[in-house]
Design a protein around this motif. Structure first.
Motif, PDB file in Angstrom:
ATOM      1  N   VAL A 107      37.098  33.317  46.786  1.00  0.00           N
ATOM      2  CA  VAL A 107      38.177  34.045  47.467  1.00  0.00           C
ATOM      3  C   VAL A 107      39.440  34.035  46.601  1.00  0.00           C
ATOM      4  N   GLU A 108      39.686  32.920  45.916  1.00  0.00           N
ATOM      5  CA  GLU A 108      40.873  32.794  45.065  1.00  0.00           C
ATOM      6  C   GLU A 108      40.833  33.783  43.901  1.00  0.00           C
ATOM      7  N   LEU A 109      39.657  34.263  43.557  1.00  0.00           N
ATOM      8  CA  LEU A 109      39.520  35.228  42.465  1.00  0.00           C
ATOM      9  C   LEU A 109      39.928  36.647  42.860  1.00  0.00           C
ATOM     10  N   LEU A 110      40.081  36.905  44.158  1.00  0.00           N
ATOM     11  CA  LEU A 110      40.485  38.237  44.602  1.00  0.00           C
ATOM     12  C   LEU A 110      41.892  38.558  44.102  1.00  0.00           C
ATOM     13  N   PRO A 111      42.160  39.822  43.819  1.00  0.00           N
ATOM     14  CA  PRO A 111      43.506  40.189  43.369  1.00  0.00           C
ATOM     15  C   PRO A 111      44.558  39.850  44.430  1.00  0.00           C
ATOM     16  N   THR A 112      45.671  39.278  43.996  1.00  0.00           N
ATOM     17  CA  THR A 112      46.708  38.874  44.951  1.00  0.00           C
ATOM     18  C   THR A 112      47.443  40.069  45.540  1.00  0.00           C
ATOM     19  N   GLN A 113      47.193  41.267  45.012  1.00  0.00           N
ATOM     20  CA  GLN A 113      47.793  42.455  45.622  1.00  0.00           C
ATOM     21  C   GLN A 113      47.163  42.710  46.990  1.00  0.00           C
ATOM     22  N   LEU A 114      45.915  42.271  47.175  1.00  0.00           N
ATOM     23  CA  LEU A 114      45.244  42.448  48.464  1.00  0.00           C
ATOM     24  C   LEU A 114      45.830  41.499  49.501  1.00  0.00           C
ATOM     25  N   VAL A 115      45.848  40.211  49.168  1.00  0.00           N
ATOM     26  CA  VAL A 115      46.408  39.200  50.057  1.00  0.00           C
ATOM     27  C   VAL A 115      46.719  37.972  49.207  1.00  0.00           C
ATOM     28  N   ASP A 116      47.824  37.325  49.486  1.00  0.00           N
ATOM     29  CA  ASP A 116      48.218  36.133  48.740  1.00  0.00           C
ATOM     30  C   ASP A 116      47.173  35.039  48.940  1.00  0.00           C
ATOM     31  N   ASP A 117      46.805  34.360  47.866  1.00  0.00           N
ATOM     32  CA  ASP A 117      45.768  33.327  47.984  1.00  0.00           C
ATOM     33  C   ASP A 117      46.231  32.108  48.776  1.00  0.00           C
ATOM     34  N   ASN A 118      47.533  31.977  48.999  1.00  0.00           N
ATOM     35  CA  ASN A 118      48.013  30.916  49.876  1.00  0.00           C
ATOM     36  C   ASN A 118      47.712  31.221  51.345  1.00  0.00           C
TER      37      ASN A 118
END
Length: 190
Positions: free
Chosen positions: A163-174
């Protein structure tokens, strides 16, 4: 530190004051400077870019997740423990290891992320989750772990690292990492 807090409802509120005050502190530091450099130390400490506006992204969201976990998962929730371990330890180690050892092993589908960072995420988050859950079990805050808990926690950590590999433009990894961890905990270690 949960065993050192009371199980009274007021203790939950008192403990939540710490992340709440940090949220206020970040909001104040994110304001434009008044000429006196107010908040410059906080900006330098919590932003990667040195930009004041960055405070209201990852760092502020991180503090809000800590606040929510304190209010919703007080003392007796393995879900909250694992969600915070995945976010704080896993994601934190991914950044550190990725910067130090990940220059030559980037993921082809996520070029800002590295295999080294993902491996550090999985190992650190699994160890922290297992360690904290075991420690809280010894103190009687949580039930003892089942024998297959290490394997289940490893699977949760692998999924959260993905999940952390997803682009942060989609949703913040925090947000995405602790939410994924909470959902996976409910499914795999109810």
């Amino acid at each position: 530190v949960w065993p050192f807090f009371s199980s009274a409802a007021s203790a939950r509120l008192l403990a939540s004051a710490v992340p709440a005050l940090n949220a206020v502190r970040l909001l104040l530091a994110a304001r434009p400077p008044d000429g006196g450099g107010a908040g410059d130390g906080i900006v330098a400490a919590v932003s990667r870019s040195g930009e004041r506006g960055e405070i209201l992204k990852g760092p502020f969201i991180y503090v809000l997740v800590l606040l929510a976990a304190t209010l919703l998962c007080w003392r007796d929730s393995p879900v909250g423990v694992v969600a915070l371990c995945q976010m704080a330890v896993g994601d934190g180690l991914a950044d550190i290891a990725g910067r130090r050892f990940g220059k030559n092993n980037k993921w082809p589908f996520a070029p800002s992320k590295s295999v080294a960072g993902s491996l550090a995420f999985v190992l650190g988050a699994t160890a922290a989750s297992l360690g904290l859950l075991s420690w809280l079990g010894v103190w009687g805050c949580l039930s003892p772990l089942p024998a297959d808990a290490p394997a289940r926690l490893l699977l949760i950590s692998v999924m959260c690292a993905s999940v952390e590999l997803l682009p942060t433009q989609l949703v913040d990894d925090n947000v995405s990492v602790p939410l994924a961890a909470a959902a996976l905990m409910l499914l795999l270690l109810p």
